[in-house]
Scaffold this motif. Sequence first.
Motif, PDB file in Angstrom:
ATOM      1  N   LEU A  92       0.907  -1.230  -0.148  1.00  0.00           N
ATOM      2  CA  LEU A  92       0.021  -0.136   0.066  1.00  0.00           C
ATOM      3  C   LEU A  92       0.692   1.336  -0.254  1.00  0.00           C
ATOM      4  O   LEU A  92       0.569   2.273  -0.821  1.00  0.00           O
ATOM      5  CB  LEU A  92      -0.962   0.122   1.242  1.00  0.00           C
ATOM      6  CG  LEU A  92      -2.040  -1.203   1.394  1.00  0.00           C
ATOM      7  CD1 LEU A  92      -3.018  -0.910   2.510  1.00  0.00           C
ATOM      8  CD2 LEU A  92      -2.905  -0.898  -0.106  1.00  0.00           C
ATOM      9  N   GLU A  93       2.150   1.093   0.926  1.00  0.00           N
ATOM     10  CA  GLU A  93       2.842   2.367   0.784  1.00  0.00           C
ATOM     11  C   GLU A  93       3.427   2.644  -0.582  1.00  0.00           C
ATOM     12  O   GLU A  93       3.481   3.728  -1.098  1.00  0.00           O
ATOM     13  CB  GLU A  93       4.069   2.274   1.834  1.00  0.00           C
ATOM     14  CG  GLU A  93       3.377   2.217   3.483  1.00  0.00           C
ATOM     15  CD  GLU A  93       4.663   1.942   4.021  1.00  0.00           C
ATOM     16  OE1 GLU A  93       4.504   1.871   5.555  1.00  0.00           O
ATOM     17  OE2 GLU A  93       6.022   1.672   3.669  1.00  0.00           O
ATOM     18  N   GLU A  94       3.729   1.613  -1.306  1.00  0.00           N
ATOM     19  CA  GLU A  94       4.463   1.700  -2.414  1.00  0.00           C
ATOM     20  C   GLU A  94       3.212   2.096  -3.867  1.00  0.00           C
ATOM     21  O   GLU A  94       3.849   2.816  -4.622  1.00  0.00           O
ATOM     22  CB  GLU A  94       4.954   0.386  -2.902  1.00  0.00           C
ATOM     23  CG  GLU A  94       6.225  -0.039  -2.172  1.00  0.00           C
ATOM     24  CD  GLU A  94       6.653  -1.372  -2.475  1.00  0.00           C
ATOM     25  OE1 GLU A  94       5.805  -2.074  -3.133  1.00  0.00           O
ATOM     26  OE2 GLU A  94       7.699  -1.877  -2.055  1.00  0.00           O
ATOM     27  N   ASN A  95       1.965   2.175  -3.269  1.00  0.00           N
ATOM     28  CA  ASN A  95       1.153   2.720  -4.145  1.00  0.00           C
ATOM     29  C   ASN A  95       0.207   3.699  -3.890  1.00  0.00           C
ATOM     30  O   ASN A  95      -0.895   3.894  -4.370  1.00  0.00           O
ATOM     31  CB  ASN A  95       0.079   1.418  -4.499  1.00  0.00           C
ATOM     32  CG  ASN A  95       0.566   0.224  -5.532  1.00  0.00           C
ATOM     33  OD1 ASN A  95       0.809   0.361  -6.572  1.00  0.00           O
ATOM     34  ND2 ASN A  95       1.127  -0.534  -4.772  1.00  0.00           N
ATOM     35  N   THR A  96       0.787   4.513  -2.880  1.00  0.00           N
ATOM     36  CA  THR A  96       0.260   5.613  -2.442  1.00  0.00           C
ATOM     37  C   THR A  96      -0.144   6.627  -3.550  1.00  0.00           C
ATOM     38  O   THR A  96      -1.300   7.006  -3.504  1.00  0.00           O
ATOM     39  CB  THR A  96       1.185   6.355  -1.271  1.00  0.00           C
ATOM     40  OG1 THR A  96       1.462   5.632  -0.501  1.00  0.00           O
ATOM     41  CG2 THR A  96       0.444   7.563  -0.914  1.00  0.00           C
ATOM     42  N   ASP A  97       0.556   6.764  -4.597  1.00  0.00           N
ATOM     43  CA  ASP A  97       0.074   7.879  -5.804  1.00  0.00           C
ATOM     44  C   ASP A  97      -1.156   7.444  -6.346  1.00  0.00           C
ATOM     45  O   ASP A  97      -2.011   8.149  -6.579  1.00  0.00           O
ATOM     46  CB  ASP A  97       1.218   7.914  -6.467  1.00  0.00           C
ATOM     47  CG  ASP A  97       2.618   8.701  -6.029  1.00  0.00           C
ATOM     48  OD1 ASP A  97       2.419   9.349  -5.052  1.00  0.00           O
ATOM     49  OD2 ASP A  97       3.636   8.540  -6.595  1.00  0.00           O
ATOM     50  N   ILE A  98      -1.220   5.926  -6.668  1.00  0.00           N
ATOM     51  CA  ILE A  98      -2.251   5.347  -6.993  1.00  0.00           C
ATOM     52  C   ILE A  98      -3.472   5.814  -6.250  1.00  0.00           C
ATOM     53  O   ILE A  98      -4.850   5.884  -6.684  1.00  0.00           O
ATOM     54  CB  ILE A  98      -2.231   3.802  -7.609  1.00  0.00           C
ATOM     55  CG1 ILE A  98      -1.224   3.755  -8.703  1.00  0.00           C
ATOM     56  CG2 ILE A  98      -3.499   3.435  -7.659  1.00  0.00           C
ATOM     57  CD1 ILE A  98      -0.820   2.377  -8.931  1.00  0.00           C
ATOM     58  N   ILE A  99      -3.410   5.252  -4.938  1.00  0.00           N
ATOM     59  CA  ILE A  99      -4.497   5.568  -3.813  1.00  0.00           C
ATOM     60  C   ILE A  99      -5.081   6.928  -3.842  1.00  0.00           C
ATOM     61  O   ILE A  99      -6.381   7.277  -3.825  1.00  0.00           O
ATOM     62  CB  ILE A  99      -3.915   4.904  -2.466  1.00  0.00           C
ATOM     63  CG1 ILE A  99      -3.806   3.268  -2.753  1.00  0.00           C
ATOM     64  CG2 ILE A  99      -5.204   5.221  -1.494  1.00  0.00           C
ATOM     65  CD1 ILE A  99      -3.090   2.862  -1.620  1.00  0.00           C
ATOM     66  N   ARG A 100      -4.011   7.952  -3.715  1.00  0.00           N
ATOM     67  CA  ARG A 100      -4.349   9.381  -3.709  1.00  0.00           C
ATOM     68  C   ARG A 100      -5.248   9.750  -4.909  1.00  0.00           C
ATOM     69  O   ARG A 100      -5.796  10.522  -4.926  1.00  0.00           O
ATOM     70  CB  ARG A 100      -3.068  10.055  -3.637  1.00  0.00           C
ATOM     71  CG  ARG A 100      -3.348  11.784  -3.433  1.00  0.00           C
ATOM     72  CD  ARG A 100      -2.048  12.538  -3.475  1.00  0.00           C
ATOM     73  NE  ARG A 100      -1.316  11.995  -2.323  1.00  0.00           N
ATOM     74  CZ  ARG A 100      -0.126  11.431  -2.430  1.00  0.00           C
ATOM     75  NH1 ARG A 100       0.435  11.238  -3.849  1.00  0.00           N
ATOM     76  NH2 ARG A 100       0.727  11.076  -1.364  1.00  0.00           N
ATOM     77  N   ALA A 101      -4.612   9.185  -6.026  1.00  0.00           N
ATOM     78  CA  ALA A 101      -5.327   9.604  -7.341  1.00  0.00           C
ATOM     79  C   ALA A 101      -6.809   9.238  -7.386  1.00  0.00           C
ATOM     80  O   ALA A 101      -7.722   9.751  -7.966  1.00  0.00           O
ATOM     81  CB  ALA A 101      -4.646   9.023  -8.795  1.00  0.00           C
TER      82      ALA A 101
END
Length: 262
Positions: free
Chosen positions: A60-69
């Motif tokens: 999840l940390e590594e995909n923060t940008d996707i989650i934020r978008a």
Amino acid sequence: IVIYNFIVKNRKEIPKKTLIYKIQYVAAKTVIWTVERVVLLFIKNESFIDPSQFAWTKILEENTDIIRADFLKLWNEKSVDNIDVTILSEEQRTSVDKDNWYTIPFYIWGAKFSAMHELAPRTGKLLEEIPDITTAFFSILKPHSVIKPHFGVINGYIRYHLGVIVPEDYNQCAIQVRDIKYHWRERESMIFDHRHQHEAWNKSNEMRVVLLVDTIRPLPAPLRWFMIFFTKKLSKSPYAQNMLKHLEDLGHSSEISYLEFK
């Protein structure tokens, strides 16, 4: 132990004053009191839990940008910014004032809210990979907001936060679990035992957004099986079904499915 088995059909709201609601409330409290004392035999009873022991937290940390978008897409484009927690769940009204705390739900106590998964499929896919997930939503704490001291449901769950959007002055924004304070940071994971008393605040001029996830705590097999059973019952109780009904009333109707645990 009293085991309740009332099923709410067609997501009709069950007011708290009704006999069905009161019976389930007393039954659930009895079960929770018993289970918590058993769970305490197998855990350290600490306020915060090291997130690095769970592989999915790093993903999840590594995909923060996707989650934020995905969050910004839901918040700005699909007008889901009307899901006030106090409207969604009347039980929350003792701990937070209206217009302070908002949510965008993916799972509610084992009930999967399909519309959000369709609107934000990348985040939905990441959530589907988390073992024993029961609840997940974007938690939005508005500027100058406070969540008063309160307790979670049962110590058989643990609660995860991923910092998605954190005010620039993060010292103005914190959660306190018992006597320990934590300041959110973007891309950072945190896990705590939400059965302990906790409170949160955002004294900044910016909103704070975290991805909140509840999972069943790592426990011996019989206790894990019970927590799965408890979650399935809770997902169809008035407590959870009323939330789904309130979502529909706000214009967020969706196909609801229920989690099957592996």
